[in-house]
Design a protein around this motif. Sequence first.
Motif, mmCIF file in Angstrom:
data_model
loop_
_atom_site.group_PDB
_atom_site.id
_atom_site.type_symbol
_atom_site.label_atom_id
_atom_site.label_comp_id
_atom_site.label_asym_id
_atom_site.label_seq_id
_atom_site.Cartn_x
_atom_site.Cartn_y
_atom_site.Cartn_z
ATOM 1 N N CYS A 78 0.846 -1.198 0.000
ATOM 2 C CA CYS A 78 0.000 0.000 0.000
ATOM 3 C C CYS A 78 0.876 1.239 0.000
ATOM 4 O O CYS A 78 1.876 1.308 0.720
ATOM 5 C CB CYS A 78 -0.917 -0.010 1.221
ATOM 6 N N ALA A 80 -0.553 4.384 0.538
ATOM 7 C CA ALA A 80 -1.300 5.466 1.188
ATOM 8 C C ALA A 80 -0.556 5.957 2.424
ATOM 9 O O ALA A 80 -0.085 5.148 3.236
ATOM 10 C CB ALA A 80 -2.687 4.985 1.567
ATOM 11 N N ASN A 82 -1.766 7.236 5.058
ATOM 12 C CA ASN A 82 -2.483 7.008 6.309
ATOM 13 C C ASN A 82 -2.613 5.537 6.667
ATOM 14 O O ASN A 82 -3.306 5.187 7.630
ATOM 15 C CB ASN A 82 -3.869 7.645 6.243
ATOM 16 N N THR A 89 -10.526 -0.393 7.007
ATOM 17 C CA THR A 89 -10.638 0.191 5.667
ATOM 18 C C THR A 89 -11.337 -0.769 4.714
ATOM 19 O O THR A 89 -11.855 -1.816 5.129
ATOM 20 C CB THR A 89 -9.233 0.561 5.146
ATOM 21 N N CYS A 120 -8.361 0.400 -0.573
ATOM 22 C CA CYS A 120 -8.865 1.381 -1.541
ATOM 23 C C CYS A 120 -9.142 2.754 -0.910
ATOM 24 O O CYS A 120 -9.545 2.853 0.256
ATOM 25 C CB CYS A 120 -10.151 0.869 -2.189
ATOM 26 N N SER A 121 -8.971 3.779 -1.745
ATOM 27 C CA SER A 121 -9.328 5.148 -1.365
ATOM 28 C C SER A 121 -10.773 5.424 -1.743
ATOM 29 O O SER A 121 -11.411 4.663 -2.487
ATOM 30 C CB SER A 121 -8.411 6.140 -2.069
ATOM 31 N N ASP A 132 -5.877 10.755 -1.736
ATOM 32 C CA ASP A 132 -4.589 10.848 -1.040
ATOM 33 C C ASP A 132 -4.366 9.712 -0.051
ATOM 34 O O ASP A 132 -3.227 9.369 0.266
ATOM 35 C CB ASP A 132 -4.491 12.185 -0.296
ATOM 36 N N GLY A 133 -5.426 9.153 0.459
ATOM 37 C CA GLY A 133 -5.282 8.087 1.455
ATOM 38 C C GLY A 133 -6.359 7.040 1.291
ATOM 39 O O GLY A 133 -7.346 7.241 0.580
ATOM 40 N N ILE A 134 -6.181 5.891 1.949
ATOM 41 C CA ILE A 134 -7.191 4.845 1.877
ATOM 42 C C ILE A 134 -8.387 5.217 2.741
ATOM 43 O O ILE A 134 -8.300 6.042 3.648
ATOM 44 C CB ILE A 134 -6.612 3.473 2.285
#
Length: 800
Positions: A78, A80, A82, A89, A120-121, A132-134
């Motif tokens: 990953c 991301a 975060n 998530t 996934c975001s 920008d993040g998941i």
Amino acid sequence: MKFTLSWLKEHLATDASIDAIVETMTMTGLEVESVENAGEKLKAFTVARIISAAKHPNADKLQVCQVETALGNLEIVCGAPNARAGLVTAFAPIGTYIPGSGITLEARPVRGVVSNGMLCSGAELELDTDADGIFELDSELKVGTPLAEALGLNDPVIDIEVTPNRPDWLGVSGIARDLAAAGVGKQTTKPIMPVPGRYPCPQKVETDDTTACPMFASRYIRGVKNGPSPVWLQRKLRAIGQKPISALVDITNLITHDRSRPLHVYDAAKLNGVVRARMGREGESFQALNKNVYNVTPAMCVIADDERVLGLGGIIGGEYSGVSETTTDILVECAYFDPTLTHQTGRALTLTTDAQYRFARGVDSAFVVPGLELATRMILDLCGGEPSEIQVAGDLPAPPKPIFFDPDRVRQLAGIDVKPTRVRAVLKDLGFETSAEGQGSKRIIVEPPTWRRDVEGPADLVEEVARIEGYDKMPMLDPPRAPGFRPPPASIGESRTRLARRAAASLGYNEAITWSFCSRAQAQAFGGGGEDMLVANPIASDLDCMRPSALPQLLAAAQQNANRGFDDARLFEAGPAYANTDDIGQKRTLTAIWRARPPRHWRAAPQPDIFDIKRDVLFILEALGAPVASLQTATDAPAHWRPGRTGTLKLGPKVVAYYGEIHPRALKAINVEAPALAFEIFLDALPAPRAPKNGQGRTKPPLEKLDLQPLTRDFAFIVDDGVSAQDVVRAALGADKALITDVNLFDVYRGERMPAGKKSLAIEVTLQPREKTLTDSEIEAASAKIVSAVMKATGGTLRG
């Protein structure tokens, strides 16, 4: 306007299926764009929890996560920022199609480490725009829970198109009201309970312009705690494409969509002096919540304190006074803004928001204070706090005027026999108040509700009853006709246009229908674009000028087809062109383009040229009954036609058609690849057909059956280089009109054996005997006439 089925059922008690609800909505005038179940595209996604996250051995910006999933513990790469241990998530296993990126997951190594799925975001799930993040979910969710269930998205989402006259349909409660009136269920919208204030409002508000903002209500709430909104509220907003922001903002967004009542919340600590609704001043500007800076004009309504502009009234708030997680004291605004001014401001700034969309159509003027009470109750329930008394500046607009209405008008106008008691019941269900006009009178007095200012007369009330009763009950009747009525015959122009379209289609051209407007740049490239042809209120920025020709749009359409792999386009349009603003400035034309791109082949295909397009023009003109034999050819075409590869057909001084190749400069100006062939026929320039002597209408000429075989003779003439071949052909054709039926040019020669400034034109003349076979002497006599006529007309000599 989007809402979920469960949201609708908060205001409507019904057992009807989604299909029955949608059908009823359509029959009552609500245009349903789509019904989607977001759970379908998310059915492969489940809830997962990150157990650990360690740095990728071969990449600084990647992490290798150990993830607890419905398939067991998996290793997932990953990127991301975060991603962290304990985060809950969304997980996609191998083989899942990711809607936001358009890819299907495969088990591939990422910098040497195989990723067994994907975290996934929101953007990849198409749930919001955050890439920008998941996606971060509630930590209490159970691993393996279907994502659609966890987010409450296994609920049909209905998307409707709302007409400008029905702002009440921009709230779910308003839609439920109409469905209940149509018999789908019973409206269950809960009444609003007032919240008593505990102290006078410490923040003074005013409205300086009662036309722009007739009423400004506010309430101070201190001691609130702003943070993420509850899961149920976030789910509701995400389902309709709204991104949750914070509890205070989410509450206002919910009420906007639930009751069509926009509100705004200010951080009270950032307000200075009196907060007032007023007109803008020159030089003022502010940064809005969308991060854009807007310049204010005196024609715009703003909300401002004593120091700065805080936002545009009824459109958008400012960044400076917006609430945040540190906000503790707030001022809640609930106002009524003038629809016309709000619409004009949004249009001037090209700014459309959920609030502007509703205020520009006219929200319920009587729901200002109740809307503030509803927002107060939700804020206290979700954020806590202590409310002040409500402060109101200004007065509400006058309610809609009563309408005197005879229930029998429903039968007269709509053709539906509805009893007066039923008429009153339908109107009551829709929120109208009815009362008898007086004893013995059949008429009733109808008072439209404050959310239906579009209802202004009896015909509007007939429409309300008819749509609830069902448009399918309206009988299909032709309007009464006077005795002996006959529909008027088509005009010459209409008949000519119809024939021209048919002839163009028979040649293989495809009909296109484009705008009568174009951009000014396009118009200028094709001889137009003057100040007098600009549109005062264009429907789009690139449609701001009346078109001087249909050529720009047809060429652009052909290029658009070519960009999608469909080349070799042949398009035509029968429509107007606009030369100026005079009465005769509008011209009826048949315009066609041919972007000739033969398919590649080992045997080279012939490339169409000016003669192919001229053939098509003459075919269409002949189909229209034009005197083709009398047409003169010239080369004085407008500048957007390519010199040397263009022709003009005239009848005396009148231009009948232009044909040939479009100038590369004009094509470049509208971003179309050269070359392109085209023609433009001016239908009104053709002479009207002659009226028959017997007055019985147009008839076909009698069939002339000739048993004698025609014969041909060839002639070659030496003429000056500037002599047109048309002059030679016309002179030969007129030498003996009874005997000569056709003349064709078959050779043009310029070379060493020609004197300087001379050329040779060779023609084939067809002689058609009618009564007997021609003798040699008669043939020689006809030939002599032909030579004499050509020499006299052109000054040329017979070539030996």
